[in-house]
Structure formats: C-alpha cells, structure tokens
Design an enzyme around this catalytic site. Structure first.
Site, PDB file in Angstrom:
ATOM      1  N   LYS A 190       0.838  -1.211   0.000  1.00  0.00           N
ATOM      2  CA  LYS A 190       0.000   0.000   0.000  1.00  0.00           C
ATOM      3  C   LYS A 190       0.870   1.256   0.000  1.00  0.00           C
ATOM      4  O   LYS A 190       0.583   2.225  -0.708  1.00  0.00           O
ATOM      5  CB  LYS A 190      -0.939  -0.023   1.218  1.00  0.00           C
ATOM      6  CG  LYS A 190      -2.073  -1.019   1.050  1.00  0.00           C
ATOM      7  CD  LYS A 190      -2.779  -1.367   2.352  1.00  0.00           C
ATOM      8  CE  LYS A 190      -3.786  -2.484   2.100  1.00  0.00           C
ATOM      9  NZ  LYS A 190      -4.356  -3.058   3.304  1.00  0.00           N
ATOM     10  N   GLN A 207      -5.054  -1.942   9.307  1.00  0.00           N
ATOM     11  CA  GLN A 207      -4.762  -3.250   8.730  1.00  0.00           C
ATOM     12  C   GLN A 207      -5.265  -4.361   9.652  1.00  0.00           C
ATOM     13  O   GLN A 207      -4.921  -4.400  10.828  1.00  0.00           O
ATOM     14  CB  GLN A 207      -3.251  -3.383   8.484  1.00  0.00           C
ATOM     15  CG  GLN A 207      -2.840  -4.657   7.781  1.00  0.00           C
ATOM     16  CD  GLN A 207      -3.375  -4.745   6.358  1.00  0.00           C
ATOM     17  OE1 GLN A 207      -3.285  -3.807   5.576  1.00  0.00           O
ATOM     18  NE2 GLN A 207      -3.947  -5.884   6.022  1.00  0.00           N
ATOM     19  N   ASP A 214     -11.648   1.825   3.139  1.00  0.00           N
ATOM     20  CA  ASP A 214     -11.722   0.364   3.036  1.00  0.00           C
ATOM     21  C   ASP A 214     -13.148  -0.088   2.705  1.00  0.00           C
ATOM     22  O   ASP A 214     -13.367  -1.200   2.239  1.00  0.00           O
ATOM     23  CB  ASP A 214     -11.308  -0.273   4.375  1.00  0.00           C
ATOM     24  CG  ASP A 214     -10.109  -1.199   4.229  1.00  0.00           C
ATOM     25  OD1 ASP A 214      -9.749  -1.512   3.082  1.00  0.00           O
ATOM     26  OD2 ASP A 214      -9.538  -1.607   5.253  1.00  0.00           O
TER      27      ASP A 214
END
Length: 296
Positions: free
Chosen positions: A53, A97, A120
């Site tokens: 990322k 995460q 997300d």
C-alpha cells in the site's frame, strides 16, 4: 480451448496511472490526497500488505501518513489515534490493517473510523450505502473484481454469477455489486452449508471464488466458457522456492484454464486491484473534501 488470463497487474497499473494524473491536478488546487495506514504488531502478511500500500501511495503521489504501533498497543490508545485522524482535515483516508491483536475488538475499531474517511468500505454506513445504491466508498476487493470484468469487456448483463464464500469482506459485497443494475447479473451465493455445489457452479456464466481453501473449484465443476475470478491466496509449501512456499488461489488453475473463457491467476489477478481501488477511494475522498471546501 485455453482461457484468456486476466492480467490484474496491468489493469491495476492503468487504474493507478489514472489516479496519479488526478492527484497531480488536485495538488494544483491545493489539496494533497493523504492516506493513514495503521499497522498494529508485526504479522508478516500484514507487514507485506502495508508495504504494498505504501509503495502504491508513493507511485500515485499521495501523502503517506503510515503509523506502525507495537503489538502491546491498547484498544483505548488505538481508538484515540483514530479520533485524532478523524479530526485531521489533511487526512482523507484511514485504514487499519486487519487482523488486529486478540485484545483489540475489530468491530469497535471499524466503527470508530469516520464514514467520510472509510476508504476500506467496511463501516456499516459504507455497507448500507452500497446495499441501497447510495454514493459511498465501495470495498476495495469486490469493487476491483467489477472493474476487472468491465476492463476486459466481459458481458455481465443477464448472466448467472455464482459466488463461493459469504465473508463480509468479499463474498457478500461482491454479490451485491454483481446484482446492481449497472452490472445486472442474477446472483447465487454458495457457502459451507450449500448442498450439491457442483450442480450450481455448472450453471454459472461467471464464478467468483472466495472460499479461503485451495481447489474449492475444479474443472469438472464448471461449464465450458465460464469466467473464473479467483480471490483466494493460500500458501503451499514448496522447497524449490527461496521463501519455502508458493501462492495458489482457491481454484484449480491448471484444470480450469482449459475450460474457462477468462480466468484470473494467483498471484497477479485480483490482488493488485485491491490496492488500486484503495488509491481510487482515497482520491475520491480528497475530491469530496475539495468540493466541500468550495461550497463553504
């Protein structure tokens, strides 16, 4: 017949290039798109995903506000950090995460992220917006799958799509996106409770496999010319590799490549699209931010 192998790496690179061009336009208007990626602990798979990322952020020219916290970080400390990032106008996206260490409640953490920064697409508000077709951030992997189908020019309208897996991250949302009017599939969802799965998968024009188990889908389970999208990532021991393992998907690729019309490889199929769509969502958040600034 041998399937066309869908090059997710190339399509993701094209998406990132489009995002990079728009990022530089936004910067000219005084907005620098910024993503905060929070990693708690040192789970090797998570470290690897976060590295990917961060690499993408650098490539598209976004501000990287990544934060790595020790495994011992308390839930309270993590929630306080999220509050600070929610309030920070320079941050457009927040991603924590997963998985988190056992002592931290993942649901609480997802709920704490402001829906305006939920790039997300996991917050219940984002999921609700997706469900009823309102504007909002779409979850990255399911959205990436839809973009793969579109970019490959694969006809979806009126087709029967079968999704194997019912996770909140892939199975459920991709079923909803496939059934939307602009995609227009008829969708069947299979899972561990499904009896006679092969009878159902043989009817599918499009198969999305996100079961989390290797060889869930084999050649005898599909009809000739089906489109196969493999979302799985499984580590298989392999002494010939330096790492000691190789990655395979949830589908029997060698078996299916002779029967399918299109198929995604693992790695190099769906995976790169997930990060590309994360960049897209962060860009959208920054664009929304600019619109609000201009209105006020």
């Amino acid at each position: 017949m041998s399937a066309v192998i869908i090059d997710g790496k190339q399509i993701a690179a094209d998406v990132r290039a489009e995002v990079a061009a728009k990022v530089s336009q936004l910067k000219e208007k005084g907005v620098a798109p910024c993503l905060a990626v929070i990693l708690v602990g040192e789970n090797p798979a998570s470290v690897s995903y976060v590295t990917g990322k961060r690499k993408a952020l650098a490539e598209v020219g976004m501000v990287d506000r990544s934060i790595t916290l020790p495994e011992s970080t308390s839930e309270e400390e993590l929630l306080k950090l999220i509050d600070e990032l929610n309030a920070d106008k320079a941050v457009h996206g927040i991603l924590v995460q997963l998985p988190l260490p056992k002592h931290i409640n993942e649901d609480k953490v997802i709920m704490a992220i402001s829906p305006e920064k939920d790039v997300d697409g996991f917050h219940p508000v984002s999921v609700g917006n997706m469900m009823i077709g309102r504007p909002g951030f779409l979850p990255c992997t399911p959205h990436g799958i839809i973009v793969l189908l579109q970019k490959m020019g694969i006809e979806t309208s009126g087709k029967h799509a079968v999704v194997i897996g019912r996770s909140n991250i892939v199975g459920k949302p991709v079923s909803i996106l496939l059934a939307r009017k602009d995609t227009n599939c008829t969708v069947t969802m299979c899972h561990t409770g499904t009896k006679n799965m092969a009878e159902i998968t043989k009817q599918a024009d499009i198969l999305v496999v996100a079961s989390g188990h290797p060889h869930t889908l084999t050649g005898d389970m599909v009809k000739d010319g089906a489109v196969v999208i493999d979302v799985g990532v499984n580590r298989i021991p392999d002494a010939s590799k330096k790492s000691g393992f190789r990655l395979i998907g949830d589908c029997d690729f060698d078996d299916l490549v002779e029967k399918a019309s299109y198929i995604t490889p693992v790695p190099g199929g769906v995976g790169p699209m997930t990060i590309a769509m994360l960049m897209q969502n962060t860009l959208e958040s920054a664009e929304n931010n600019l619109e609000l600034r201009m209105q006020n």
